[in-house]
Design a protein around this motif. Sequence first.
Motif, PDB file in Angstrom:
ATOM      1  N   SER B  35       0.817  -1.216   0.000  1.00  0.00           N
ATOM      2  CA  SER B  35       0.000   0.000   0.000  1.00  0.00           C
ATOM      3  C   SER B  35       0.852   1.267   0.000  1.00  0.00           C
ATOM      4  N   VAL B  39       0.644   4.224  -2.791  1.00  0.00           N
ATOM      5  CA  VAL B  39       0.345   5.636  -2.556  1.00  0.00           C
ATOM      6  C   VAL B  39       1.435   6.518  -3.182  1.00  0.00           C
ATOM      7  N   LYS B  43       1.080   9.319  -6.292  1.00  0.00           N
ATOM      8  CA  LYS B  43       1.586  10.691  -6.196  1.00  0.00           C
ATOM      9  C   LYS B  43       2.406  11.020  -7.441  1.00  0.00           C
ATOM     10  N   PRO B  55      -6.065   8.253  -2.830  1.00  0.00           N
ATOM     11  CA  PRO B  55      -6.027   6.805  -2.616  1.00  0.00           C
ATOM     12  C   PRO B  55      -7.409   6.161  -2.593  1.00  0.00           C
ATOM     13  N   GLU B  56      -8.406   6.900  -2.061  1.00  0.00           N
ATOM     14  CA  GLU B  56      -9.743   6.293  -1.987  1.00  0.00           C
ATOM     15  C   GLU B  56     -10.380   6.176  -3.374  1.00  0.00           C
ATOM     16  N   ALA B  59      -8.554   3.168  -4.984  1.00  0.00           N
ATOM     17  CA  ALA B  59      -8.976   1.886  -4.398  1.00  0.00           C
ATOM     18  C   ALA B  59     -10.028   1.202  -5.265  1.00  0.00           C
TER      19      ALA B  59
END
Lengths: 247, 76
Positions: B35, B39, B43, B55-56, B59
């Motif tokens: 993870s 992330v 970026k 990130p959400e 996902a």
Amino acid sequence: MLSEAAGSWFRLFYESGDIIVTHVDLAPHAQREARALAWLDDTEKDRWRRFRFDRPRREFALCRAALRAVLCHRLGCTNTELAFGAAAYGKPFAVVGGTALPFNFNVSHSGRHGLVAFARGRRLGVDVEDRSRSPDIGAVAGAVFGPNEQAELRAAGVSQKARLFLRLWTQKEALIKACGTGFSMDVSEFELPETMRRGMRKGVFRLPRVPNFVWCLENIGCADFAAAIAYELDQRRALQLEAGHVL
Amino acid sequence: MASVEDRVGSLVEKHLGITDRALLDAHTSELGVNSMDGVAFLKAVGQDFGVDIAPEVAAGFASMRDLINHLEANAG
């Protein structure tokens, strides 16, 4: 099966009440990996085959076999009786004889270290980060930390920055794994308790958007890796702790 | 100018060490990306394309192909 594996690639790392955390040695080891793979069922072997690289295959086989061994020991079932279902966001749960069991678990791995955490009847999450890896703090911090967390990171001395970063990251990831949402939750929207940011090993936390659930956060890291667990507290215990009773 | 797919492929190679472009269509769960690397990768993609990918949001991507489609629809 457990006795066969004792002294092998996994061992008890932490225990407190009904919380158990097992450490899994993820160093490449062909014999261990072959033994671990033999413990998996056909569905798990299919998943193992779908991984495209050796590292995730190894992580999955060694951690899943350790998970099976501990669950069989705790549940008093055989390896062939144990299966897994999947809840929302893919979070797995244990099934024996077609019945889902109230025994929660969560798995994390980083570098040579895997952790498998267990609790009876309450949600929990775990995260581990190998300290030998250098985190890209600049790239990650803005996406996952709130304003105060970012300010504390900027103010930290060079020698403390990576430690603080990993402490915050592991606690946040343990929390979102305990909730079962993973990164579908915006983790920059909430900040960890100030006491935990400053190094307290244990604290109580309520997510602002879901205040009805109370979580215990615990830093279980050591010299080799940063790690945290988050587990659900019942309301009575949570109120006691929030009123200042000793954790 | 390089296509979105080529740019994403280069970033995947640089940040995640995955060189096989066929894996842009693989399910993300098959790649074993942790993870934190994920992330940091997002970026880098955001900086390259001048967009924010939370990130959400990521996902919900099942593969790098979903990310490419998202960028083609949202990146100027």
